[in-house]
Design a protein around this motif. Sequence first.
Motif, PDB file in Angstrom:
ATOM      1  N   GLY A  53      30.538  32.586  38.365  1.00 36.66           N
ATOM      2  CA  GLY A  53      31.621  33.114  39.182  1.00 36.66           C
ATOM      3  C   GLY A  53      31.323  34.515  39.656  1.00 36.66           C
ATOM      4  N   CYS A  56      36.138  31.185  36.296  1.00 37.40           N
ATOM      5  CA  CYS A  56      37.083  30.423  37.113  1.00 37.40           C
ATOM      6  C   CYS A  56      38.405  30.357  36.366  1.00 37.40           C
ATOM      7  CB  CYS A  56      36.560  29.012  37.388  1.00 37.40           C
ATOM      8  SG  CYS A  56      37.728  27.967  38.312  1.00 37.40           S
ATOM      9  N   ASN A 103      38.410  33.601  40.976  1.00 36.97           N
ATOM     10  CA  ASN A 103      37.755  32.371  41.421  1.00 36.97           C
ATOM     11  C   ASN A 103      38.594  31.119  41.183  1.00 36.97           C
ATOM     12  OD1 ASN A 103      35.385  33.882  42.195  1.00 36.97           O
ATOM     13  ND2 ASN A 103      34.945  34.031  40.006  1.00 36.97           N
TER      14      ASN A 103
END
Length: 263
Positions: free
Chosen positions: A56, A62, A26
Amino acid sequence: MPYDNIDVTEDSGIVTITLNRPDKLNALVGHMRRDLAEALEHAGSERTVRVVVITGAGGGFCAGGDLERAAELMDQGNGEEFSRLLGAARRVVTAIRHMTKPVVASINGVAAGAGCNLALACDLRIAAAGATFTQSFVKVGFHPDWGGTYFLPRLVTHNKACEMFFLGDAIDAAEALRLGLVNWVVPDSELEEATRKLAERLRDAPPISVAAAKQAIYLSGSEDLETMLRYEVEAQMRCFESRDGKEGVRAFLEKRDPRFTGH
């Protein structure tokens, strides 16, 4: 509104924004920052929305910015585009802090660089036991952004913030909990259910009260005691005059669960 790498769903007053680029953990690329900001701003403006969850897809929360794109911009000497990306990140953080609804980070895996600071920007953080947190900017010669230099020194001691920024080493979820970077750590397999239960509790809380408390918490970082005492009186009067305030008191006296409507 559909986005390329972000999924937005709403269910019974709970909006879940999922960063959806699982093959890259991500990492933020293209218009993801702008789209995330738009999704947050929209959720913040909708009266029916009571709480926002950011998470995510796949095995990561992320991984930060996509460095392949950063390398392209460097090769092009395109500082203007890089600055635009930084502005979009600022818009995301501002949207989280300015909205009256509580924002929960549900951290399912790697939270590195911008991803770590996106989590820190949220009001509450619940993490899977396998999650990790890294201020990884120093490893590529960059400076912390996404509000990291504001959030981290307010959550941990200055020497710990220096350690995380200067060395860029990852910490696990247990250490993040010990430091106060997250509120809860749960087994990986239980994160989704635990996040849902937390979001439902927040959804069912009185919105006027929660919004006023959120504003007070962040206002107190820059205001003196007298200012906060005045704010408390104003906020308490808003609650006193609200339907929810009346409902809360009646429910308590009648020994029943309150039904808050946001009015």
